[in-house]
Design an enzyme around this catalytic site. Sequence first.
Site, PDB file in Angstrom:
ATOM      1  N   GLY A 210       0.630  -5.650  -0.147  1.00 29.07           N
ATOM      2  CA  GLY A 210      -0.202  -5.637  -1.343  1.00 29.07           C
ATOM      3  C   GLY A 210       0.577  -6.010  -2.597  1.00 29.07           C
ATOM      4  O   GLY A 210       0.009  -6.555  -3.551  1.00 29.07           O
TER       5      GLY A 210
ATOM      6  N   ALA B 188       0.848  -1.201   0.000  1.00 35.16           N
ATOM      7  CA  ALA B 188       0.000   0.000   0.000  1.00 35.16           C
ATOM      8  C   ALA B 188       0.882   1.250   0.000  1.00 35.16           C
ATOM      9  O   ALA B 188       1.991   1.234   0.537  1.00 35.16           O
ATOM     10  CB  ALA B 188      -0.890  -0.003   1.224  1.00 35.16           C
TER      11      ALA B 188
ATOM     12  N   GLU C 196       1.639  -6.823   7.250  1.00 40.24           N
ATOM     13  CA  GLU C 196       0.451  -6.150   7.797  1.00 40.24           C
ATOM     14  C   GLU C 196       0.322  -6.318   9.308  1.00 40.24           C
ATOM     15  O   GLU C 196      -0.153  -5.431  10.014  1.00 40.24           O
ATOM     16  CB  GLU C 196      -0.814  -6.677   7.115  1.00 40.24           C
ATOM     17  CG  GLU C 196      -1.000  -6.204   5.688  1.00 40.24           C
ATOM     18  CD  GLU C 196      -0.171  -6.950   4.657  1.00 40.24           C
ATOM     19  OE1 GLU C 196       0.654  -7.819   5.042  1.00 40.24           O
ATOM     20  OE2 GLU C 196      -0.328  -6.661   3.457  1.00 40.24           O
TER      21      GLU C 196
ATOM     22  N   GLU D  17       0.459  -9.647  -2.720  1.00 42.39           N
ATOM     23  CA  GLU D  17      -0.917 -10.069  -3.031  1.00 42.39           C
ATOM     24  C   GLU D  17      -1.222  -9.862  -4.516  1.00 42.39           C
ATOM     25  O   GLU D  17      -1.870 -10.696  -5.149  1.00 42.39           O
ATOM     26  CB  GLU D  17      -1.908  -9.300  -2.144  1.00 42.39           C
ATOM     27  CG  GLU D  17      -1.778  -9.741  -0.686  1.00 42.39           C
ATOM     28  CD  GLU D  17      -2.656  -8.945   0.260  1.00 42.39           C
ATOM     29  OE1 GLU D  17      -2.567  -7.707   0.235  1.00 42.39           O
ATOM     30  OE2 GLU D  17      -3.430  -9.557   1.019  1.00 42.39           O
TER      31      GLU D  17
END
Length: 702
Positions: free
Chosen positions: A102, A61, A125, A105
């Site tokens: 992210g 992010a 995270e 991911e």
Amino acid sequence: MSAKYETQGTVAVITLDNPPVNGLGHATRVAVAEGVEKANGDPAITAIVITGGGKAFSGGADIREFGSPKAIAEPNLLSLIKVLEASRKPIVAAINGVCMGGGLELALGCHFRVASPGVAVALPEVKIGLIPGAGGTQRLPRVLGVETALNVIVSGEPVKSELLAAVPGQKLFDQIIATDLLSAAVAFAAVKGSEYASKPETLPLVRNLKVSHPNPDAYFGFARNMVKGMAKNFPAPAKCVDAVEVALKRKFDDGMVYERETFMALMLTPECKALRHAFLGERAASKIPDVPEDTPQRKIEKVAVIGAGTMGGGISMNFLNAGIPVTILETRQEALDRGVATIRKNYEAQVKKGKLKADKYEQRMALLGTTLNYADIAQADLVIEAVFEEMGVKEAVFKTLDEVMKPGAILASNTSTLDVDKIASFTQRPQDVVGLHFFSPANVMKLLEVVRGKATAKDVLATVMAIAKKIKKTAVVSGVCDGFIGNRMIEQYSRQAGFLLEEGCTPEQVDKAVEKFGFAMGPFRMGDLAGNDIGWAIRKRRYVEKPGMRYSKTADLLCEMGRYGQKTQAGWYDYVAGKRDAIPSPVVVRMIEDHRKTLGVTPRKIGDDEIVHRLVYALVNEGAKIVEEGIASKASDIDMVYLTGYGFPLHRGGPMCYADTQGLFNVVQTMKKFAANPLDDVSFWQPAPLLARLAAEGKSFT
Ligand code: NAI
């Protein structure tokens, strides 16, 4: 544009372009989705490569968008991954440098993944109180197996790509590419493009992979126990275990719903708020409002330290650890020998514990020089003074430094209480003088208060902030005032602790309440560790400077009994030689009771809640004054000082963040109640103007 689109033969290459780490901000997400659509619509293209520009694939992010509408604007990461999965042309993630959160991911949403060796792969995270929220908990177990995936998710720590590629049966990486990543990835994609051209519906998706474990109930039971022991104040690690178990036991889509709901619920917890606050606060602390990031810096290649005592030795170790040569200067050879022996002893203890390799130890010691002569340090780029805490001694040292040091050298003082402006005035170059207030033990404690004098030059500040990072400290800038940020606040906290004794508490009761709240150590155990005589000396000064300021006499009576703390094997507690266990002392309890009788106080039972709030709100009120006066440039700086230097519980986010979670209106109401206590100090509980204003406006500090 924050992703570039180009073609190489029949392969479209989408390069994430959002420096410094290709955070998946909104513009980047849009650009990737557009790139995938464009490639799918172009008959000349057979496959797609997604890679990262610069040194990273993607760090996850974009923290600059945290809390802003852009962070969740569509396409969010989940939607973008759906776009990737729906592509009719194979998508290959070509993973370079850093692949985290992210970013990982996103890669797991691609059909194939190739990576350079040495890529740092992580789902961090958990470190900000969350679980991965875009499929990480459901897809990673499918490519790495339950156990390895859970280790990665619950630790949040980076693992090198080649190590993960060596996990038996792994499907995370199709290839590790030691040569040119992009050309190999393009060649790989072209092959896959032809292979799947006629059967795009069979493109492999991680979501379709099977996940299994031979003995899941026993394994997850064990994992839960491990996590409970490690992360008692934080809910996220246990939720990581739950989410991975769901990946094993439920359908993929159900798992995704579970992950999303858990992610959203965690987002609202005070623990998550506290961790995000600390994460952002650390970055914010390194920025000084009127010192731009491109301020030129001075070169720091050689450091000198004056004084080889407790602090001088620890300070030196920081620089040696970072590979920067240090020369320590002392007045006597014995003091130098003692100082160097202590440094050796500290390193040897690390070697014994297996924390430091023997050859590293020797390398570090080889960087250490000693001298009794100022001429030998004249060429140092930075000199840090850590001599006795007496203005006269500091004056002599700084006058000499002014005479001998090369022009442009930074002259720093480690003083904990003295006026840095006054120290600067002993030189003809006050712009080069700054306070560098390390905390004891200086080689261990993360906090470094950078004390900005009124003349300190901006490039000096920029340089010391950068060097602080290099020696792995959390640097927080403080203006000049008595005690700077941390000790000025702790004085008010200690005053309240003293009043609590007078009103009915024992030291043990206060410490236990505060430790239950999460502090590493209560005020009385802390006093015994630091030496109660230090506070005594400060109070003696205060009695003269501020005769109106009330303190409990108990701490003075304790010192008059010679009970200075661990060093005298007696303080607020008793100690047994060679041990640090604090044993409640009947002598101290009697002293406190006698003192109450002298004051005519009938003791009352005081609850843990009152104890904690009197101590913590004492910090908050002083913190508010410090922000208002501009001594700290923002409330989060105060929290960083308390989290990294004073053992404030991380899951509470620091005193100012904690006050915000309580609601400043409620904080003020509680303070009014405390002010009505005739045995407390009414003026103490007058809300600082900033606090009163924010509370009245329904606002918060952070
Ligand atoms: P210390 O007494 O352990 O060491 C001071 C050293 O300075 C001694 O080795 C002494 O021989 C040497 N020294 C004295 N005058 C000198 C001179 N003119 N030239 C060269 N060397 C000289 O003291 P400590 O605890 O290391 O404190 C040093 C400074 O650090 C003080 O300003 C203190 O306030 C500050 N400080 C101390 C902390 C602590 O927890 N001890 C924490 C933060 C700051």
